[in-house]
Scaffold this motif. Structure first.
Motif, PDB file in Angstrom:
ATOM      1  N   ILE A   1       0.848  -1.193   0.000  1.00  0.00           N
ATOM      2  CA  ILE A   1       0.000   0.000   0.000  1.00  0.00           C
ATOM      3  C   ILE A   1       0.881   1.240   0.000  1.00  0.00           C
ATOM      4  O   ILE A   1       0.630   2.194  -0.735  1.00  0.00           O
ATOM      5  CB  ILE A   1      -0.954  -0.018   1.216  1.00  0.00           C
ATOM      6  N   SER A   2       1.937   1.207   0.827  1.00  0.00           N
ATOM      7  CA  SER A   2       2.856   2.348   0.854  1.00  0.00           C
ATOM      8  C   SER A   2       4.182   1.947   1.480  1.00  0.00           C
ATOM      9  O   SER A   2       4.289   0.927   2.163  1.00  0.00           O
ATOM     10  CB  SER A   2       2.255   3.517   1.631  1.00  0.00           C
ATOM     11  N   TYR A   3       5.176   2.783   1.223  1.00  0.00           N
ATOM     12  CA  TYR A   3       6.468   2.686   1.896  1.00  0.00           C
ATOM     13  C   TYR A   3       6.858   4.113   2.247  1.00  0.00           C
ATOM     14  O   TYR A   3       6.867   4.993   1.389  1.00  0.00           O
ATOM     15  CB  TYR A   3       7.536   2.055   1.002  1.00  0.00           C
ATOM     16  N   THR A   4       7.159   4.343   3.515  1.00  0.00           N
ATOM     17  CA  THR A   4       7.608   5.659   3.969  1.00  0.00           C
ATOM     18  C   THR A   4       9.012   5.477   4.529  1.00  0.00           C
ATOM     19  O   THR A   4       9.203   4.723   5.482  1.00  0.00           O
ATOM     20  CB  THR A   4       6.673   6.226   5.057  1.00  0.00           C
ATOM     21  N   SER A   5       9.974   6.159   3.936  1.00  0.00           N
ATOM     22  CA  SER A   5      11.347   6.025   4.409  1.00  0.00           C
ATOM     23  C   SER A   5      11.587   6.967   5.590  1.00  0.00           C
ATOM     24  O   SER A   5      10.916   7.983   5.731  1.00  0.00           O
ATOM     25  CB  SER A   5      12.346   6.347   3.295  1.00  0.00           C
ATOM     26  N   THR A   6      12.548   6.602   6.412  1.00  0.00           N
ATOM     27  CA  THR A   6      12.893   7.473   7.536  1.00  0.00           C
ATOM     28  C   THR A   6      13.518   8.770   7.027  1.00  0.00           C
ATOM     29  O   THR A   6      13.471   9.786   7.706  1.00  0.00           O
ATOM     30  CB  THR A   6      13.852   6.783   8.523  1.00  0.00           C
ATOM     31  N   LYS A   7      14.066   8.741   5.820  1.00  0.00           N
ATOM     32  CA  LYS A   7      14.596   9.972   5.216  1.00  0.00           C
ATOM     33  C   LYS A   7      13.450  10.951   4.966  1.00  0.00           C
ATOM     34  O   LYS A   7      13.551  12.132   5.272  1.00  0.00           O
ATOM     35  CB  LYS A   7      15.327   9.647   3.914  1.00  0.00           C
ATOM     36  N   ASP A   8      12.341  10.449   4.418  1.00  0.00           N
ATOM     37  CA  ASP A   8      11.166  11.303   4.192  1.00  0.00           C
ATOM     38  C   ASP A   8      10.544  11.747   5.507  1.00  0.00           C
ATOM     39  O   ASP A   8      10.090  12.878   5.642  1.00  0.00           O
ATOM     40  CB  ASP A   8      10.112  10.568   3.356  1.00  0.00           C
ATOM     41  N   LEU A   9      10.523  10.851   6.477  1.00  0.00           N
ATOM     42  CA  LEU A   9       9.933  11.141   7.783  1.00  0.00           C
ATOM     43  C   LEU A   9      10.876  11.969   8.663  1.00  0.00           C
ATOM     44  O   LEU A   9      10.449  12.571   9.635  1.00  0.00           O
ATOM     45  CB  LEU A   9       9.566   9.818   8.461  1.00  0.00           C
ATOM     46  N   ARG A  10      12.174  11.971   8.316  1.00  0.00           N
ATOM     47  CA  ARG A  10      13.216  12.740   9.008  1.00  0.00           C
ATOM     48  C   ARG A  10      13.375  12.326  10.475  1.00  0.00           C
ATOM     49  O   ARG A  10      13.597  13.159  11.344  1.00  0.00           O
ATOM     50  CB  ARG A  10      12.963  14.250   8.896  1.00  0.00           C
TER      51      ARG A  10
END
Length: 190
Positions: free
Chosen positions: A79-88
């Motif tokens: 469904i999704s992938y959220t990287s810690t780079k995007d999440l900071r």
């Protein structure tokens, strides 16, 4: 290795080469394979920490050191992938589910995403001592500060600092913060 049984599906998470993890889903009644995820990108880290997955609300949430995969728990479809780079947030230390989404504690910040992978909030926080989540708020306690965050919008409602010598603790409901020094106790309630 980790395993879980939910909705007659047996899930097994294991690490392979370079600590890259996969999750395999097996029909608990027949033993037939249902799906196997691709190897999680960015799942290896120096400490080779093994981050658990969670099955909730028909979602398979796989949290690895550098990101969060949200998959359909029945099909394995991403469904999704959220990287810690995007999440900071930096490398993920641990996480917690709550009604509106997932709260992620990293080495640099606390991030909040919804169950679709959308980023709700990012709050710089390197030394979270304790936290509580209510229906409406996320409460973060650091060494020298206390922050209230709206659980739906991610907006910071309040941040205040206190002296280094102060000791603080949350009530089990998360609705009260007790600040104490010696025999003096101050209660901060929402």
């Amino acid at each position: 290795m980790q395993d879980a049984l939910a909705n007659n599906i047996f899930y097994i998470k294991a690490s392979g080469n370079l600590n890259r993890t996969i999750i395999k889903a097996i029909d608990a009644k027949t033993g037939a394979d249902i799906f196997e995820t691709e190897k999680a990108k960015n799942s290896a880290d120096i400490a080779k920490a093994f981050n658990p997955f969670i099955v909730s609300k028909n979602l398979l949430i796989d949290i690895v050191s550098r990101g969060i995969y949200i998959l359909n728990a029945k099909t394995g479809e991403k469904i999704s992938y959220t990287s810690t780079k995007d999440l900071r947030t930096g490398t993920i230390k641990f996480s917690e589910l709550y009604n509106n989404g997932i709260i992620i504690f990293g080495t640099k910040a606390v991030g909040v995403i919804d169950y679709k992978g959308n980023i709700i909030a990012n709050v710089p926080a390197k030394n979270v001592k304790s936290f509580a989540v209510t229906e409406h708020e996320i409460l973060l306690l650091e060494s020298k500060s206390f922050t209230r965050i709206d659980a739906k919008s991610g907006k910071i409602l309040e941040t205040f600092s206190f002296k280094k010598a102060a000791n603080v603790a949350f009530s089990p409901s998360g609705k009260t913060l007790a600040k104490y020094k010696g025999k003096s106790i101050t209660l901060i309630q929402q």
